[in-house]
Design a protein around this motif. Structure first.
Motif, PDB file in Angstrom:
ATOM      1  N   ASN A 130      10.125 -19.689  49.518  1.00 39.98           N
ATOM      2  CA  ASN A 130      10.799 -18.794  49.009  1.00 39.98           C
ATOM      3  C   ASN A 130      10.727 -17.216  49.601  1.00 39.98           C
ATOM      4  O   ASN A 130      11.411 -16.426  49.488  1.00 39.98           O
ATOM      5  N   SER A 131       9.854 -17.220  50.539  1.00 46.01           N
ATOM      6  CA  SER A 131       9.448 -15.904  51.082  1.00 46.01           C
ATOM      7  C   SER A 131       9.272 -15.642  52.557  1.00 46.01           C
ATOM      8  O   SER A 131       9.374 -14.712  53.075  1.00 46.01           O
ATOM      9  N   GLU A 132       9.215 -17.102  53.244  1.00 49.61           N
ATOM     10  CA  GLU A 132       9.281 -17.058  54.640  1.00 49.61           C
ATOM     11  C   GLU A 132      10.269 -17.821  55.379  1.00 49.61           C
ATOM     12  O   GLU A 132      10.817 -18.648  54.707  1.00 49.61           O
ATOM     13  N   GLN A 216      24.476 -30.920  42.689  1.00 52.51           N
ATOM     14  CA  GLN A 216      24.071 -29.523  42.672  1.00 52.51           C
ATOM     15  C   GLN A 216      23.880 -29.102  44.132  1.00 52.51           C
ATOM     16  O   GLN A 216      23.844 -27.908  44.261  1.00 52.51           O
ATOM     17  N   HIS A 217      23.837 -29.812  45.142  1.00 50.16           N
ATOM     18  CA  HIS A 217      23.782 -29.766  46.378  1.00 50.16           C
ATOM     19  C   HIS A 217      24.607 -30.464  47.391  1.00 50.16           C
ATOM     20  O   HIS A 217      24.118 -31.124  48.545  1.00 50.16           O
ATOM     21  N   ASP A 218      25.707 -30.486  47.132  1.00 46.46           N
ATOM     22  CA  ASP A 218      26.813 -31.084  47.879  1.00 46.46           C
ATOM     23  C   ASP A 218      27.698 -30.266  48.828  1.00 46.46           C
ATOM     24  O   ASP A 218      28.955 -30.490  48.545  1.00 46.46           O
ATOM     25  N   ALA A 233      24.613 -22.696  46.842  1.00 43.56           N
ATOM     26  CA  ALA A 233      23.945 -21.607  46.147  1.00 43.56           C
ATOM     27  C   ALA A 233      22.452 -21.396  46.325  1.00 43.56           C
ATOM     28  O   ALA A 233      21.705 -22.496  46.066  1.00 43.56           O
ATOM     29  N   PRO A 234      21.872 -20.393  46.558  1.00 42.81           N
ATOM     30  CA  PRO A 234      20.450 -20.250  46.961  1.00 42.81           C
ATOM     31  C   PRO A 234      19.652 -20.718  45.630  1.00 42.81           C
ATOM     32  O   PRO A 234      20.342 -20.356  44.395  1.00 42.81           O
ATOM     33  N   GLY A 235      18.656 -21.316  45.846  1.00 40.00           N
ATOM     34  CA  GLY A 235      17.987 -21.756  44.586  1.00 40.00           C
ATOM     35  C   GLY A 235      18.168 -22.782  43.925  1.00 40.00           C
ATOM     36  O   GLY A 235      17.432 -23.316  42.942  1.00 40.00           O
ATOM     37  N   THR A 236      19.231 -23.748  44.213  1.00 40.93           N
ATOM     38  CA  THR A 236      19.583 -24.844  43.753  1.00 40.93           C
ATOM     39  C   THR A 236      18.556 -26.047  44.274  1.00 40.93           C
ATOM     40  O   THR A 236      18.325 -26.180  45.200  1.00 40.93           O
ATOM     41  N   ARG A 237      18.108 -26.867  43.272  1.00 41.16           N
ATOM     42  CA  ARG A 237      16.944 -27.738  43.727  1.00 41.16           C
ATOM     43  C   ARG A 237      17.486 -29.319  43.297  1.00 41.16           C
ATOM     44  O   ARG A 237      18.400 -29.205  42.382  1.00 41.16           O
ATOM     45  N   SER A 238      16.552 -30.037  43.577  1.00 42.45           N
ATOM     46  CA  SER A 238      16.926 -31.369  43.296  1.00 42.45           C
ATOM     47  C   SER A 238      15.447 -32.378  43.735  1.00 42.45           C
ATOM     48  O   SER A 238      14.853 -31.680  44.307  1.00 42.45           O
ATOM     49  N   ILE A 239      15.368 -33.502  43.072  1.00 41.78           N
ATOM     50  CA  ILE A 239      14.171 -34.110  43.377  1.00 41.78           C
ATOM     51  C   ILE A 239      14.271 -34.659  44.911  1.00 41.78           C
ATOM     52  O   ILE A 239      13.162 -35.355  45.392  1.00 41.78           O
ATOM     53  N   ILE A 243      16.720 -34.011  51.645  1.00 42.64           N
ATOM     54  CA  ILE A 243      18.182 -33.693  52.061  1.00 42.64           C
ATOM     55  C   ILE A 243      18.629 -32.539  51.425  1.00 42.64           C
ATOM     56  O   ILE A 243      19.705 -32.430  51.240  1.00 42.64           O
ATOM     57  N   LEU A 244      17.980 -31.376  51.249  1.00 45.72           N
ATOM     58  CA  LEU A 244      18.195 -30.007  50.795  1.00 45.72           C
ATOM     59  C   LEU A 244      18.345 -29.224  51.810  1.00 45.72           C
ATOM     60  O   LEU A 244      17.284 -28.139  52.162  1.00 45.72           O
TER      61      LEU A 244
END
Length: 330
Positions: A130-132, A216-218, A233-239, A243-244
């Motif tokens: 998130n910061s580096e 949500q990460h397509d 979009a920044p911050g979109t997450r998935s389990i 592959i994110l």
């Protein structure tokens, strides 16, 4: 293929990579299961890269890339950045080739993947995602050490090595007397799916290849639909931690835009269902990102693939034991 990013890899490069790494990687099986076929409404052929050395396909590209480094430059080692599977692939390839390796990993990387890197003797540099910037850290470390930076996907040697999955799958289907009408494969940065497209095209240029992603990460699905690369979009997450990626890579998009048919996408609950089905019917441990293609076959199969022969790439099996136990027992 010449050193660096001078050109896009070709089908010939992929076949050469498959020969080059043959003695360094495993030949993973292709499985079928009637219960999964019935659920999907298609004949599924599952390429089990979750059973590959280090637990994912990433060892293929990493090995091909490291084998390109001249002997007199190997002492300086390699640097890579990864949430886990690429890290393990580079660490193993470096150990086998007697090269030092530094892996830049997020502090929240699955413990099982961190332990895999440590087991192969690589040095780890943790960072805060998130910061580096992992890219900046890796570039600085490589420059300071005089080491070779090994990207996770946007590199012609990496793409060609991953594409050996497609060569191997093509050989196995030909030996079985079968042809694939479609292939579904997970897509993060795109090294695996674009390499696979190159490799499999030597066996059947008409096979349609589809990306599999969290809904949500397509970025690949939306990029292929629009004809231009788009970002998540920044911050979109998935389990599906493996592959994110923010968007398609520069090289992988150049390869994929004309070779990939379109995209499929599923939510995390559907990913969990696919993991349960793989364990129930095939007795396989598949990580969330590795199960994305199977999830798409079960929940978002393209209409034109119904009743057809569909290749499914199970790309990895490096999942935290506690997470996996919770998913399969739900």
């Amino acid at each position: 293929m010449s050193e660096g990013l001078s050109r896009l890899p070709t089908s010939g490069d992929v076949k050469a990579a498959a020969r080059r790494i043959h003695d360094h990687v495993g030949r993973t099986p292709v499985l079928q299961n009637e219960a999964l076929n019935e659920r999907a409404g298609a004949n599924l052929f599952l390429k089990c890269e979750n059973l590959q050395l280090t637990g994912s396909f990433k060892i293929r590209g990493a090995t091909n890339r490291l084998l390109q480094i001249p002997q007199d430059q190997r002492a300086a080692g390699v640097v890579a950045f990864s949430s886990g599977n690429h890290a393990q692939g580079v660490a193993r390839a470096a150990r086998v080739l007697n090269m030092p390796a530094l892996i830049v990993m997020p502090s929240d990387a699955p413990r099982v993947k961190v332990e895999g890197v440590e087991a192969d003797g690589a040095e780890i540099r943790l960072y805060d995602r998130n910061s580096e910037s992992r890219e900046e850290i890796a570039a600085q470390e490589a420059a300071a050490r005089g080491a070779v930076l090994v990207p996770s996907f946007d590199d012609p040697f990496i793409i060609a090595g991953q594409g050996s999955v497609g060569v191997e799958l093509g050989e196995q289907m030909r030996a079985a007397g079968q042809q694939l009408d479609h292939i579904i494969c997970c897509a993060g940065g795109g090294g695996l799916i674009t390499g696979l497209a190159l490799g499999y095209s030597a066996f059947d240029a008409d096979t349609k290849i589809w990306t599999a992603e969290p809904e949500q990460h397509d970025d690949w699905r939306r990029s292929l639909a629009s004809g231009a690369p788009v970002s998540n979009a920044p911050g979109t997450r998935s389990i599906c931690d493996a592959i994110l990626t923010p968007s398609p890579g520069e090289l992988t998009w150049a390869l994929g835009k004309g070779r990939l048919t379109g995209g499929c996408a599923v939510d995390d609950d559907q990913i969990r269902d696919a993991m349960r089905q793989a364990f129930r019917h095939l007795k396989l441990v598949v990580e969330p990102g590795g199960a994305a293609a199977l999830a798409c076959a079960l929940h978002d199969l393209p209409a034109e693939a119904r009743g057809k022969n569909v290749g499914i790439v199970l790309s990895g099996g490096n999942v935290d034991p506690a997470q996996f136990a919770g998913i399969i027992s739900a």
